[in-house]
Design an enzyme around this catalytic site. Structure first.
Site, PDB file in Angstrom:
ATOM      1  N   GLY A  57     -70.541  38.053  44.794  1.00 40.60           N
ATOM      2  CA  GLY A  57     -71.417  37.411  45.773  1.00 40.60           C
ATOM      3  C   GLY A  57     -72.446  36.487  45.142  1.00 40.60           C
ATOM      4  N   GLY A  78     -74.379  38.762  43.058  1.00 39.24           N
ATOM      5  CA  GLY A  78     -73.507  39.471  42.116  1.00 39.24           C
ATOM      6  C   GLY A  78     -73.079  38.627  40.929  1.00 39.24           C
ATOM      7  N   ASP A  88     -90.331  41.053  44.616  1.00 40.17           N
ATOM      8  CA  ASP A  88     -91.642  40.902  45.252  1.00 40.17           C
ATOM      9  C   ASP A  88     -92.734  40.687  44.206  1.00 40.17           C
ATOM     10  OD1 ASP A  88     -90.550  41.301  47.832  1.00 40.17           O
ATOM     11  OD2 ASP A  88     -90.455  43.445  47.433  1.00 40.17           O
ATOM     12  N   HIS A 106     -89.744  46.691  51.158  1.00 34.83           N
ATOM     13  CA  HIS A 106     -89.222  45.347  50.882  1.00 34.83           C
ATOM     14  C   HIS A 106     -88.830  44.632  52.169  1.00 34.83           C
ATOM     15  CE1 HIS A 106     -87.408  42.006  48.810  1.00 34.83           C
ATOM     16  NE2 HIS A 106     -86.280  42.199  49.473  1.00 34.83           N
ATOM     17  N   GLY A 157     -70.254  44.435  44.508  1.00 32.83           N
ATOM     18  CA  GLY A 157     -70.635  43.207  45.230  1.00 32.83           C
ATOM     19  C   GLY A 157     -70.776  42.090  44.215  1.00 32.83           C
ATOM     20  N   ALA A 158     -69.982  42.190  43.123  1.00 30.74           N
ATOM     21  CA  ALA A 158     -70.165  41.342  41.943  1.00 30.74           C
ATOM     22  C   ALA A 158     -69.755  39.885  42.145  1.00 30.74           C
ATOM     23  CB  ALA A 158     -69.375  41.925  40.771  1.00 30.74           C
TER      24      ALA A 158
END
Ligand code: NAI
Ligand code: OAA
Length: 341
Positions: A33, A36, A173, A200, A30-31
């Site tokens: 995105g 990403g 978080d 999460h 997903g690099a």
């Protein structure tokens, strides 16, 4: 202000001994995105990374060509969106980060992403189980409370599940909890490290402020807790339909990956919050739970208990556990009913 070169030189000095000892391949699925790309950039700046493998269903070779010009030593390669490209990206990897999938738009919950992201994560998990069964798998794609159990089920079905090597990335978080308390108390956020446990999403995110020695109360406490639980929504709303947190998430993901590399390369007392297969609330039917985890060369070294908490925090935790149970069950059921090809 430090220049990029100065920052890198400092990081390089700190990491040199380790990087001289070890060679670490890190893969991002997903690099191309929103997360990403900056995540891959930060990994390229990390001297502990020797090979960076970038995969996406679009644009990964372009992102790799761009990042690959940065004058740090690691080799960067982008892979075509083909099964063999994915396999090559994964082979020999020590850490696989997965930020593949769709982000929220205003009005959506993370669970609303389930229908799209569950099958994306399932299929990438299958490839990881086949081609990098011993890697540390870091799940960023939402809903994390369900995508981590999905990944575990896939690895179990292929007989390669190692609970010590599967992590839901909840670092953001804690980053937020620390930043937000520093804004309330006018302190330096770099010195804050608020413990956050649970999961999460919304009410499953439970900040344990009392453990940092703070005793906010009334409206101030409620608004702090709400901001930590719904910090993601703040960004979704501000981006107005263009996605969710990407840059702060890239920082958080890069921090978690660096912690794993430090621990793998022999550093002791490396502790990060993360959503893992956890014994803490199994007796209440909650198989996965985020708490502080000591990392080591084998991944999870020691899962820290939640520790002493206030009655108010206990109430938050009770709500969290109920929600988590449902989110986890949903992920497990999905893989059982939709094993895919
Ligand atoms: N764990 C956390 O704290 C956080 C998680 N997230 C989650 O991270 C995910 C990604 O967010 P963004 O980067 O903003 O989304 P994005 O849409 O900008 O990027 C996602 C990338 O995944 C790629 N992709 C989709 N299917 C794929 C597949 N089968 N294989 C490989 N790549 C694939 C897309 O082509 C795209 O480049 C979302 O699910 C989001 O909710 C976001 C922020 C924080
Ligand atoms: O809010 C979202 O959808 C993205 C996310 O997980 C976060 O920013 O914590």
């Amino acid at each position: 202000m430090f220049s990029a070169r100065q920052i890198f030189t400092q990081a390089q000095r700190r990491g040199f001994a380790a990087s001289a000892r070890a060679s670490s391949k890190v893969t991002v699925l997903g690099a191309a995105g929103g997360i990403g790309q900056p995540l891959s950039l930060l990994l390229k700046l990390n001297p502990r990374v020797s090979q960076l493998a970038l995969y996406d269903i679009r644009l990964a070779p372009g992102v790799a060509a761009d990042i690959g010009h940065i004058n740090t030593k690691s080799e960067v390669r982008g892979y075509d969106a083909t099964p063999s490209g994915l396999a090559e990206a994964l082979k020999g990897s020590e850490i696989v980060l997965i930020p593949a999938g769709v982000p929220r738009k205003p009005g959506m919950t993370r669970d609303d992403l389930f229908n799209t992201n569950a099958s994306i994560v399932r299929d990438l998990a299958k490839a990881a189980a086949d081609h990098a069964p011993e890697a540390n798998i870091l799940i960023i794609s939402n809903p994390v409370n369900s995508t981590v159990p999905i990944t575990a089920e896939v690895f179990k079905s292929k007989g390669v599940y190692n609970p010590k090597r599967l992590f839901g990335v909840t670092t953001l978080d804690v980053v937020r909890a620390s930043r937000f308390i520093s804004q309330v108390k006018s302190t330096d956020p770099a010195n804050e490290n608020v413990t956050v446990v649970g999961g999460h999403s919304g009410a499953t995110i439970v900040p344990l402020l009392s453990q940092s020695g703070y005793n906010l109360s009334g409206e101030q406490l409620d608004s702090y807790v709400n901001r930590v639980q719904f910090g993601g929504d703040e960004v979704v709303k501000a981006k107005d339909g263009a996605g969710s947190a990407t840059l702060s998430m890239a920082m958080a993901g890069a921090r978690f990956a660096e912690s794993l590399l430090k621990a793998a390369q022999g550093q002791k007392n490396v502790i990060e919050p993360t959503f893992v297969d956890s014994p803490l609330y199994k007796d209440q039917g909650v198989e996965y739970f985020a708490s502080n985890v000591e990392l080591g060369p084998n991944g999870v070294e020691k899962i820290h208990p939640v520790g002493k908490i206030t009655d108010h925090e206990q109430k938050l935790l009770d709500v969290c556990l109920g929600d988590l149970k449902g989110n986890i069950a949903k992920g497990i059921k999905f893989v059982k009913e939709n094993p895919g090809n």
